[in-house]
Design a protein around this motif. Structure first.
Motif, short mmCIF file in Angstrom:
data_model
loop_
_atom_site.label_atom_id
_atom_site.label_comp_id
_atom_site.label_asym_id
_atom_site.label_seq_id
_atom_site.Cartn_x
_atom_site.Cartn_y
_atom_site.Cartn_z
N TRP A 1 -1.84 5.69 5.17
CA TRP A 1 -2.45 5.34 3.89
C TRP A 1 -3.57 6.35 3.57
N ARG B 1 0.81 -1.22 0.00
CA ARG B 1 0.00 0.00 0.00
C ARG B 1 0.84 1.27 0.00
N SER B 2 2.16 1.12 0.07
CA SER B 2 3.04 2.27 0.11
C SER B 2 4.32 1.91 -0.64
#
Length: 285
Positions: free
Chosen positions: A283, A165-166
């Motif tokens: 996020w 997610r990153s």
């Protein structure tokens, strides 16, 4: 409570296949599911991939995992398999079905983490990382799907990452592979859901395993130090977590896996479960 088991052993009678099980998170998953009553198949490459800078698992590591699993009174079967090789993965699953008759649970956990800058990342590094971390998950899901469809039951958990997610520096291939895992999980969940099969990912933060305990890793966190160590890496990890924690124990991820493969998680599919001491606050959603 599982339809097969009891409150203390909710996976009694189930058959679980864990890849990357020789040590680290995979070993923890194998022991945790065995403790919950599952018969366990442990698979690992148990060899060194040349593009990986840290020491990988060995056959003796796999043997130790088998011993730890057997201590819980369940059946255990070990297989050496390279998840980059679709034929080897198919043969692995065939051996499981030959021994146990089916596969109920798949933990597609095998992964590598080569630490290189974008410009240092050669085609071989890229292919090994994508081949293990993403294609390997695909090969495993595809191989177990027929057995699960036939039995109208299946629990699949792939290992993602905070890099799902990153972005992490010096980990372009790894990051690409882990973002891909989430997309694959969602697609597989859509296709396999009608057959009683759930497909999810666990997305760990920084975990206390051999993959994260070596000099190259420590230098990534503290390039300013002549002799960076585990303790200096922990200082950096803590800064990024609201809970002010360093590397988490593998059991923290195994507990999440156990939740997803028992009846407690039977209505959860197509998602990634973040276990990262609050790092998820960064996020966008």
């Amino acid at each position: 409570m599982s339809s097969n088991g009891s409150l203390d052993r909710p996976l009694l009678g189930r058959v679980a296949l864990i890849t990357g099980a020789a040590r680290g998170q995979g070993r923890s998953h194998a022991v945790t599911l065995a403790k919950a009553g599952a018969n366990v198949v442990i698979a690992d490459i148990a060899d060194q991939i040349p593009t990986v800078a840290y020491a990988m698992s060995t056959e003796s590591d796999l043997t130790m995992t088998e011993k730890l699993v057997a201590e819980h009174g369940v059946r255990c079967h070990s297989v050496i398999a390279d998840m980059r090789d679709p034929a080897a993965v198919t043969a692995m699953v065939e051996s499981v079905i030959e021994v146990f008759g089916r596969v109920d649970i798949l933990c597609a956990n095998a992964g590598i983490s080569p630490l290189y800058t974008l410009q240092e990342t050669t085609r071989a590094i890229w292919d090994d990382t994508i081949g293990t971390n993403l294609s390997g998950v695909f090969h495993a899901i595809r191989a177990v799907a027929p057995s699960m469809i036939e039995n109208a039951f299946g629990r699949i958990v792939a290992t993602g990452s905070i890099a799902s997610r990153s972005a992490l520096t010096n980990l372009s291939a790894y990051t690409a592979s882990k973002w891909g895992v989430l997309g694959l999980v969602k697609a597989a969940a859509a296709e396999l859901g009608p057959h009683g099969i759930t497909v999810n990912a666990v997305c760990p933060g920084f975990i206390d395993t051999p993959m994260n305990n070596h000099d190259v890793y420590n230098r990534l966190f503290r390039p300013d130090l002549e002799h960076p160590a585990r303790e200096t890496s922990e200082e950096v990890v803590r800064v990024g977590t609201p809970m002010n924690l360093g590397c988490l124990p593998p059991q923290a991820i195994s507990d999440a896996v156990l939740f997803l493969v028992t009846d407690a998680g039977q209505y959860i599919s197509g998602t990634g479960l973040d276990v990262n001491a609050g790092r998820s606050v960064a996020w966008s959603a």
